[in-house]
Design a protein around this motif. Structure first.
Motif, PDB file in Angstrom:
ATOM      1  N   GLU A   1       0.853  -1.177   0.000  1.00 34.64           N
ATOM      2  CA  GLU A   1       0.000   0.000   0.000  1.00 34.64           C
ATOM      3  C   GLU A   1       0.889   1.226   0.000  1.00 34.64           C
ATOM      4  O   GLU A   1       1.718   1.409   0.887  1.00 34.64           O
ATOM      5  CB  GLU A   1      -0.887  -0.007   1.250  1.00 34.64           C
ATOM      6  N   HIS A   2       0.723   2.052  -0.999  1.00 31.23           N
ATOM      7  CA  HIS A   2       1.496   3.282  -1.144  1.00 31.23           C
ATOM      8  C   HIS A   2       2.993   2.995  -1.207  1.00 31.23           C
ATOM      9  O   HIS A   2       3.803   3.720  -0.641  1.00 31.23           O
ATOM     10  CB  HIS A   2       1.201   4.270  -0.013  1.00 31.23           C
TER      11      HIS A   2
ATOM     12  N   TRP B   1      -4.979  -3.077  11.433  1.00 28.27           N
ATOM     13  CA  TRP B   1      -6.380  -2.734  11.182  1.00 28.27           C
ATOM     14  C   TRP B   1      -6.630  -1.252  11.468  1.00 28.27           C
ATOM     15  O   TRP B   1      -7.283  -0.561  10.685  1.00 28.27           O
ATOM     16  CB  TRP B   1      -7.283  -3.612  12.042  1.00 28.27           C
TER      17      TRP B   1
ATOM     18  N   HIS C   1      -5.136   0.931   8.795  1.00 28.02           N
ATOM     19  CA  HIS C   1      -5.975   0.869   7.598  1.00 28.02           C
ATOM     20  C   HIS C   1      -7.203   1.766   7.754  1.00 28.02           C
ATOM     21  O   HIS C   1      -7.554   2.520   6.841  1.00 28.02           O
ATOM     22  CB  HIS C   1      -6.390  -0.575   7.336  1.00 28.02           C
ATOM     23  N   LYS C   2      -7.874   1.713   8.910  1.00 26.49           N
ATOM     24  CA  LYS C   2      -9.081   2.511   9.134  1.00 26.49           C
ATOM     25  C   LYS C   2      -8.753   4.003   9.180  1.00 26.49           C
ATOM     26  O   LYS C   2      -9.512   4.819   8.653  1.00 26.49           O
ATOM     27  CB  LYS C   2      -9.768   2.092  10.438  1.00 26.49           C
TER      28      LYS C   2
ATOM     29  N   THR D   1      -6.214   5.513   7.674  1.00 29.98           N
ATOM     30  CA  THR D   1      -5.891   5.913   6.299  1.00 29.98           C
ATOM     31  C   THR D   1      -7.159   6.072   5.470  1.00 29.98           C
ATOM     32  O   THR D   1      -7.304   7.039   4.720  1.00 29.98           O
ATOM     33  CB  THR D   1      -4.962   4.872   5.650  1.00 29.98           C
ATOM     34  N   GLU D   2      -8.085   5.138   5.649  1.00 34.48           N
ATOM     35  CA  GLU D   2      -9.351   5.213   4.925  1.00 34.48           C
ATOM     36  C   GLU D   2     -10.158   6.446   5.344  1.00 34.48           C
ATOM     37  O   GLU D   2     -10.732   7.135   4.500  1.00 34.48           O
ATOM     38  CB  GLU D   2     -10.145   3.938   5.211  1.00 34.48           C
ATOM     39  N   ALA D   3     -10.191   6.747   6.634  1.00 35.70           N
ATOM     40  CA  ALA D   3     -10.927   7.920   7.114  1.00 35.70           C
ATOM     41  C   ALA D   3     -10.285   9.209   6.609  1.00 35.70           C
ATOM     42  O   ALA D   3     -10.986  10.163   6.235  1.00 35.70           O
ATOM     43  CB  ALA D   3     -10.976   7.916   8.639  1.00 35.70           C
TER      44      ALA D   3
ATOM     45  N   ARG E   1      -8.578   9.547   3.854  1.00 38.30           N
ATOM     46  CA  ARG E   1      -8.877   9.634   2.427  1.00 38.30           C
ATOM     47  C   ARG E   1     -10.299  10.137   2.214  1.00 38.30           C
ATOM     48  O   ARG E   1     -10.548  10.992   1.372  1.00 38.30           O
ATOM     49  CB  ARG E   1      -8.689   8.267   1.777  1.00 38.30           C
ATOM     50  N   LYS E   2     -11.246   9.641   3.008  1.00 31.90           N
ATOM     51  CA  LYS E   2     -12.627  10.089   2.888  1.00 31.90           C
ATOM     52  C   LYS E   2     -12.766  11.555   3.290  1.00 31.90           C
ATOM     53  O   LYS E   2     -13.542  12.290   2.687  1.00 31.90           O
ATOM     54  CB  LYS E   2     -13.545   9.233   3.762  1.00 31.90           C
TER      55      LYS E   2
ATOM     56  N   ASP F   1     -11.986  14.005   0.572  1.00 34.65           N
ATOM     57  CA  ASP F   1     -12.878  14.041  -0.577  1.00 34.65           C
ATOM     58  C   ASP F   1     -13.537  15.423  -0.636  1.00 34.65           C
ATOM     59  O   ASP F   1     -14.065  15.896   0.367  1.00 34.65           O
ATOM     60  CB  ASP F   1     -13.941  12.950  -0.434  1.00 34.65           C
TER      61      ASP F   1
END
Length: 150
Positions: free
Chosen positions: A22-23, A97, A100-101, A103-105, A107-108, A111
Protein backbone atom coordinates in the motif's frame (compact mmCIF):
# COMPACT_ATOMS: atom_id res chain seq x y z
CA UNK A 1 -1.67 -28.05 -0.39
CA UNK A 2 -3.19 -25.34 -2.56
CA UNK A 3 -2.89 -26.80 -6.03
CA UNK A 4 -5.09 -26.12 -9.04
CA UNK A 5 -5.13 -27.58 -12.50
CA UNK A 6 -5.11 -25.51 -15.65
CA UNK A 7 -7.00 -26.25 -18.85
CA UNK A 8 -4.34 -28.68 -20.10
CA UNK A 9 -4.63 -30.92 -17.01
CA UNK A 10 -1.30 -29.87 -15.50
CA UNK A 11 -1.10 -29.06 -11.82
CA UNK A 12 -0.34 -25.46 -11.03
CA UNK A 13 1.12 -24.62 -7.65
CA UNK A 14 0.75 -20.94 -6.78
CA UNK A 15 3.92 -19.08 -5.90
CA UNK A 16 4.40 -17.38 -2.56
CA UNK A 17 2.10 -14.42 -2.24
CA UNK A 18 3.85 -11.11 -1.83
CA UNK A 19 2.85 -9.02 1.20
CA UNK A 20 0.11 -6.52 0.47
CA UNK A 21 1.65 -3.32 -0.79
CA UNK A 22 0.00 0.00 0.00
CA UNK A 23 1.50 3.28 -1.14
CA UNK A 24 4.77 1.62 -2.05
CA UNK A 25 5.50 0.08 1.35
CA UNK A 26 5.18 -3.64 2.04
CA UNK A 27 3.49 -4.84 5.22
CA UNK A 28 5.94 -6.11 7.81
CA UNK A 29 6.01 -9.77 8.64
CA UNK A 30 4.01 -10.82 11.69
CA UNK A 31 5.78 -12.24 14.72
CA UNK A 32 8.33 -11.45 17.37
CA UNK A 33 10.80 -8.65 16.77
CA UNK A 34 13.01 -9.71 19.66
CA UNK A 35 16.72 -10.02 18.92
CA UNK A 36 17.81 -13.41 17.56
CA UNK A 37 19.81 -14.36 20.67
CA UNK A 38 16.69 -13.84 22.83
CA UNK A 39 14.50 -15.90 20.52
CA UNK A 40 17.09 -18.69 20.59
CA UNK A 41 16.44 -19.44 24.29
CA UNK A 42 12.85 -20.39 25.16
CA UNK A 43 13.15 -19.20 28.76
CA UNK A 44 14.78 -15.91 27.80
CA UNK A 45 12.16 -15.32 25.11
CA UNK A 46 9.33 -16.01 27.56
CA UNK A 47 10.89 -13.55 30.04
CA UNK A 48 11.21 -11.01 27.22
CA UNK A 49 7.52 -11.45 26.36
CA UNK A 50 6.47 -10.99 29.98
CA UNK A 51 8.57 -7.81 30.20
CA UNK A 52 7.12 -6.42 26.96
CA UNK A 53 3.60 -7.25 28.15
CA UNK A 54 4.10 -5.53 31.52
CA UNK A 55 5.63 -2.39 29.98
CA UNK A 56 2.89 -2.24 27.33
CA UNK A 57 0.23 -2.75 30.01
CA UNK A 58 1.66 0.13 32.07
CA UNK A 59 1.65 2.43 29.05
CA UNK A 60 -1.89 1.44 28.00
CA UNK A 61 -3.04 1.86 31.62
CA UNK A 62 -1.53 5.34 31.74
CA UNK A 63 -3.32 6.17 28.48
CA UNK A 64 -6.64 4.96 29.88
CA UNK A 65 -6.12 7.15 32.95
CA UNK A 66 -5.37 10.11 30.64
CA UNK A 67 -8.66 9.72 28.73
CA UNK A 68 -10.76 11.65 31.29
CA UNK A 69 -7.78 13.64 32.58
CA UNK A 70 -5.67 16.14 30.66
CA UNK A 71 -3.18 14.40 28.43
CA UNK A 72 -2.85 12.61 25.11
CA UNK A 73 -4.78 9.50 26.18
CA UNK A 74 -5.38 7.88 22.79
CA UNK A 75 -1.85 8.61 21.64
CA UNK A 76 -0.42 6.90 24.74
CA UNK A 77 -2.78 3.93 24.32
CA UNK A 78 -1.63 3.45 20.72
CA UNK A 79 1.97 3.78 21.95
CA UNK A 80 1.33 0.91 24.38
CA UNK A 81 -0.20 -1.11 21.56
CA UNK A 82 2.93 -0.44 19.49
CA UNK A 83 5.05 -1.75 22.37
CA UNK A 84 2.92 -4.91 22.47
CA UNK A 85 3.15 -5.18 18.68
CA UNK A 86 6.91 -5.67 18.92
CA UNK A 87 6.19 -9.10 20.38
CA UNK A 88 2.56 -10.18 19.97
CA UNK A 89 0.83 -10.97 16.67
CA UNK A 90 -2.63 -9.95 17.95
CA UNK A 91 -1.35 -6.42 18.69
CA UNK A 92 0.28 -6.25 15.25
CA UNK A 93 -3.04 -7.17 13.66
CA UNK A 94 -4.90 -4.57 15.75
CA UNK A 95 -2.41 -1.86 14.75
CA UNK A 96 -2.56 -2.93 11.10
CA UNK A 97 -6.38 -2.73 11.18
CA UNK A 98 -6.26 0.66 12.95
CA UNK A 99 -3.74 2.02 10.46
CA UNK A 100 -5.97 0.87 7.60
CA UNK A 101 -9.08 2.51 9.13
CA UNK A 102 -7.26 5.80 9.86
CA UNK A 103 -5.89 5.91 6.30
CA UNK A 104 -9.35 5.21 4.92
CA UNK A 105 -10.93 7.92 7.11
CA UNK A 106 -8.28 10.46 6.08
CA UNK A 107 -8.88 9.63 2.43
CA UNK A 108 -12.63 10.09 2.89
CA UNK A 109 -12.14 13.35 4.79
CA UNK A 110 -10.10 14.77 1.92
CA UNK A 111 -12.88 14.04 -0.58
CA UNK A 112 -14.04 17.47 -1.86
CA UNK A 113 -17.74 16.72 -1.36
CA UNK A 114 -17.19 15.58 2.23
CA UNK A 115 -14.99 18.60 2.97
CA UNK A 116 -17.63 20.94 1.54
CA UNK A 117 -20.34 19.28 3.64
CA UNK A 118 -18.20 19.48 6.79
CA UNK A 119 -17.42 23.15 6.18
CA UNK A 120 -21.11 23.93 5.68
CA UNK A 121 -22.12 22.02 8.83
CA UNK A 122 -19.40 23.74 10.86
CA UNK A 123 -20.45 27.16 9.59
CA UNK A 124 -24.13 26.50 10.39
CA UNK A 125 -23.21 25.20 13.85
CA UNK A 126 -21.03 28.23 14.60
CA UNK A 127 -23.81 30.56 13.40
CA UNK A 128 -26.27 28.83 15.75
CA UNK A 129 -23.88 29.17 18.69
CA UNK A 130 -23.33 32.86 17.83
CA UNK A 131 -27.11 33.47 17.77
CA UNK A 132 -27.54 31.72 21.14
CA UNK A 133 -24.71 33.76 22.69
CA UNK A 134 -26.24 36.96 21.27
CA UNK A 135 -29.68 36.06 22.73
CA UNK A 136 -28.10 35.34 26.11
CA UNK A 137 -26.17 38.61 26.13
CA UNK A 138 -29.25 40.57 24.98
CA UNK A 139 -31.38 39.03 27.75
CA UNK A 140 -29.01 38.96 30.71
CA UNK A 141 -26.05 41.13 29.76
CA UNK A 142 -22.52 40.03 30.47
CA UNK A 143 -23.29 37.90 33.58
CA UNK A 144 -22.14 34.35 34.22
CA UNK A 145 -25.09 31.89 34.33
CA UNK A 146 -24.66 30.91 37.98
CA UNK A 147 -25.04 34.53 39.12
CA UNK A 148 -28.30 35.29 37.34
CA UNK A 149 -30.97 36.57 39.75
CA UNK A 150 -34.53 36.31 38.58
Amino acid sequence: MHAESDDRGRTVVPTAVEPEVEHGTAERELGSRAPRFIRASRMLHLSWQVGVFVVGLAVVGAGIVMLPLPGPGWLVIFGGMAIWATEFVWAQLVLRWTRHKVTEAARKALDPRVRRRNIILTTVGLAMVAVLVWIYLWTFGFVVPWKIDQ
